[in-house]
Design a protein around this motif. Structure first.
Motif, PDB file in Angstrom:
ATOM      1  N   ASN A  66       0.848  -1.188   0.000  1.00  0.00           N
ATOM      2  CA  ASN A  66       0.000   0.000   0.000  1.00  0.00           C
ATOM      3  C   ASN A  66       0.886   1.240   0.000  1.00  0.00           C
ATOM      4  O   ASN A  66       1.792   1.358   0.811  1.00  0.00           O
ATOM      5  N   GLY A  67       0.658   2.125  -0.937  1.00  0.00           N
ATOM      6  CA  GLY A  67       1.469   3.324  -1.062  1.00  0.00           C
ATOM      7  C   GLY A  67       2.574   3.211  -2.098  1.00  0.00           C
ATOM      8  O   GLY A  67       3.198   4.208  -2.442  1.00  0.00           O
ATOM      9  N   ALA A  68       2.828   2.017  -2.595  1.00  0.00           N
ATOM     10  CA  ALA A  68       3.853   1.835  -3.624  1.00  0.00           C
ATOM     11  C   ALA A  68       3.225   2.026  -5.002  1.00  0.00           C
ATOM     12  O   ALA A  68       2.108   1.582  -5.253  1.00  0.00           O
ATOM     13  N   MET A  69       3.938   2.726  -5.883  1.00  0.00           N
ATOM     14  CA  MET A  69       3.428   2.984  -7.230  1.00  0.00           C
ATOM     15  C   MET A  69       4.616   3.263  -8.141  1.00  0.00           C
ATOM     16  O   MET A  69       5.584   3.886  -7.733  1.00  0.00           O
ATOM     17  N   THR A  70       4.510   2.791  -9.374  1.00  0.00           N
ATOM     18  CA  THR A  70       5.488   3.136 -10.400  1.00  0.00           C
ATOM     19  C   THR A  70       4.827   4.115 -11.350  1.00  0.00           C
ATOM     20  O   THR A  70       3.729   3.853 -11.849  1.00  0.00           O
ATOM     21  N   ALA A  71       5.476   5.243 -11.597  1.00  0.00           N
ATOM     22  CA  ALA A  71       4.948   6.257 -12.508  1.00  0.00           C
ATOM     23  C   ALA A  71       5.791   6.273 -13.774  1.00  0.00           C
ATOM     24  O   ALA A  71       7.019   6.343 -13.710  1.00  0.00           O
ATOM     25  N   PHE A  72       5.113   6.191 -14.918  1.00  0.00           N
ATOM     26  CA  PHE A  72       5.776   6.231 -16.212  1.00  0.00           C
ATOM     27  C   PHE A  72       5.569   7.602 -16.825  1.00  0.00           C
ATOM     28  O   PHE A  72       4.433   8.053 -16.986  1.00  0.00           O
ATOM     29  N   LEU A  73       6.662   8.291 -17.162  1.00  0.00           N
ATOM     30  CA  LEU A  73       6.607   9.603 -17.792  1.00  0.00           C
ATOM     31  C   LEU A  73       6.255   9.427 -19.264  1.00  0.00           C
ATOM     32  O   LEU A  73       6.913   8.670 -19.987  1.00  0.00           O
ATOM     33  N   VAL A  74       5.201  10.114 -19.691  1.00  0.00           N
ATOM     34  CA  VAL A  74       4.629   9.950 -21.027  1.00  0.00           C
ATOM     35  C   VAL A  74       4.632  11.311 -21.721  1.00  0.00           C
ATOM     36  O   VAL A  74       4.527  12.355 -21.079  1.00  0.00           O
ATOM     37  N   GLU A  75       4.709  11.290 -23.062  1.00  0.00           N
ATOM     38  CA  GLU A  75       4.892  12.529 -23.821  1.00  0.00           C
ATOM     39  C   GLU A  75       3.655  13.398 -23.958  1.00  0.00           C
ATOM     40  O   GLU A  75       3.769  14.591 -24.201  1.00  0.00           O
ATOM     41  N   SER A  76       2.441  12.825 -23.840  1.00  0.00           N
ATOM     42  CA  SER A  76       1.248  13.645 -24.065  1.00  0.00           C
ATOM     43  C   SER A  76       0.027  13.049 -23.388  1.00  0.00           C
ATOM     44  O   SER A  76      -0.015  11.860 -23.061  1.00  0.00           O
ATOM     45  N   ALA A  77      -0.979  13.898 -23.235  1.00  0.00           N
ATOM     46  CA  ALA A  77      -2.261  13.457 -22.676  1.00  0.00           C
ATOM     47  C   ALA A  77      -2.911  12.412 -23.578  1.00  0.00           C
ATOM     48  O   ALA A  77      -3.524  11.457 -23.085  1.00  0.00           O
ATOM     49  N   GLU A  78      -2.757  12.565 -24.873  1.00  0.00           N
ATOM     50  CA  GLU A  78      -3.363  11.608 -25.810  1.00  0.00           C
ATOM     51  C   GLU A  78      -2.795  10.203 -25.605  1.00  0.00           C
ATOM     52  O   GLU A  78      -3.537   9.216 -25.648  1.00  0.00           O
ATOM     53  N   VAL A  79      -1.500  10.101 -25.381  1.00  0.00           N
ATOM     54  CA  VAL A  79      -0.885   8.799 -25.144  1.00  0.00           C
ATOM     55  C   VAL A  79      -1.368   8.235 -23.808  1.00  0.00           C
ATOM     56  O   VAL A  79      -1.652   7.042 -23.690  1.00  0.00           O
ATOM     57  N   ILE A  80      -1.505   9.082 -22.809  1.00  0.00           N
ATOM     58  CA  ILE A  80      -2.024   8.628 -21.512  1.00  0.00           C
ATOM     59  C   ILE A  80      -3.432   8.073 -21.673  1.00  0.00           C
ATOM     60  O   ILE A  80      -3.763   7.019 -21.112  1.00  0.00           O
ATOM     61  N   ASP A  81      -4.260   8.744 -22.442  1.00  0.00           N
ATOM     62  CA  ASP A  81      -5.618   8.239 -22.687  1.00  0.00           C
ATOM     63  C   ASP A  81      -5.572   6.842 -23.310  1.00  0.00           C
ATOM     64  O   ASP A  81      -6.324   5.944 -22.915  1.00  0.00           O
ATOM     65  N   ARG A  82      -4.691   6.653 -24.273  1.00  0.00           N
ATOM     66  CA  ARG A  82      -4.558   5.341 -24.929  1.00  0.00           C
ATOM     67  C   ARG A  82      -4.007   4.295 -23.967  1.00  0.00           C
ATOM     68  O   ARG A  82      -4.434   3.132 -23.982  1.00  0.00           O
ATOM     69  N   LEU A  83      -3.046   4.683 -23.126  1.00  0.00           N
ATOM     70  CA  LEU A  83      -2.504   3.760 -22.130  1.00  0.00           C
ATOM     71  C   LEU A  83      -3.593   3.304 -21.165  1.00  0.00           C
ATOM     72  O   LEU A  83      -3.693   2.124 -20.836  1.00  0.00           O
ATOM     73  N   PHE A  84      -4.408   4.237 -20.722  1.00  0.00           N
ATOM     74  CA  PHE A  84      -5.496   3.908 -19.803  1.00  0.00           C
ATOM     75  C   PHE A  84      -6.463   2.921 -20.456  1.00  0.00           C
ATOM     76  O   PHE A  84      -6.822   1.898 -19.849  1.00  0.00           O
ATOM     77  N   GLU A  85      -6.868   3.201 -21.679  1.00  0.00           N
ATOM     78  CA  GLU A  85      -7.786   2.308 -22.399  1.00  0.00           C
ATOM     79  C   GLU A  85      -7.165   0.924 -22.581  1.00  0.00           C
ATOM     80  O   GLU A  85      -7.839  -0.098 -22.406  1.00  0.00           O
TER      81      GLU A  85
END
Length: 135
Positions: A66-85
Motif C-alpha cells: 500500500n502506497g507503492a506505485m510506479t509512474a511512467f513519464l509519457v509525452e502527451s495526454a493523448e498517449v495517456i488516454d490510450r494507455l489507460f484504455e
C-alpha cells in the motif's frame, strides 16, 4: 537514479499480456524473459531503466504494498488516454481516470491503474496542454 523497478506477479504470462501493449505505447520493448521474470526497456541501451514483472524469488506469493506505485513519464495526454484504455482492456483496474491534476502543477495530466496483480501504476505528463476543439 533508477536502475530498474520490479513488481511481483502470480501469473507471469498474464503480466506479459498486460504489459506488452502498455509498454509498446511508451516505446519500451520486452528485453528479457524466462520462467521467472520478464523485463521491458530499450534493448539498445542496457543502462536505461527497465521495468520487471516476476515471480518473487523467495518462492512466496506476490503481495502488493500500500502506497507503492510506479509512474511512467509519457509525452502527451493523448498517449495517456490510450494507455489507460489499453490497461483497462488488458485486465487492469481503474484508480483514477485520465485528466488534469492542477493540484500537482500546471499541465500535470495523469491516469492511475492497477495491473491484474494489483500493482499500482501511474501514467503522467508534466506539460500536457488542453486540446482545443475545432471551431
Amino acid at each position: 537514479m533508477i536502475g530498474y523497478t520490479m513488481v511481483g506477479t502470480a501469473d507471469l504470462r498474464r503480466a506479459e499480456r498486460f504489459y506488452d501493449p502498455v509498454m509498446a505505447l511508451i516505446g519500451q520493448e520486452r528485453c528479457y524473459c524466462d520462467e521467472q521474470v520478464s523485463s521491458w526497456g530499450r534493448k539498445d541501451d542496457d543502462k536505461a531503466p527497465r521495468f520487471f514483472a516476476c515471480h518473487p524469488f523467495d518462492g512466496k506469493a506476490a503481495s502488493v504494498g500500500n502506497g507503492a506505485m510506479t509512474a511512467f513519464l509519457v509525452e502527451s495526454a493523448e498517449v495517456i488516454d490510450r494507455l489507460f484504455e489499453t490497461a483497462m482492456a488488458r485486465g487492469g483496474s481503474e484508480e483514477g481516470k485520465p485528466g488534469f491534476r492542477p493540484q500537482y502543477g500546471d499541465g500535470f495530466y495523469a491516469a492511475y491503474v492497477r495491473d491484474p496483480d494489483g500493482n499500482k501504476l501511474a501514467f503522467v505528463c508534466y506539460d500536457a496542454r488542453e486540446v482545443e476543439s475545432p471551431s
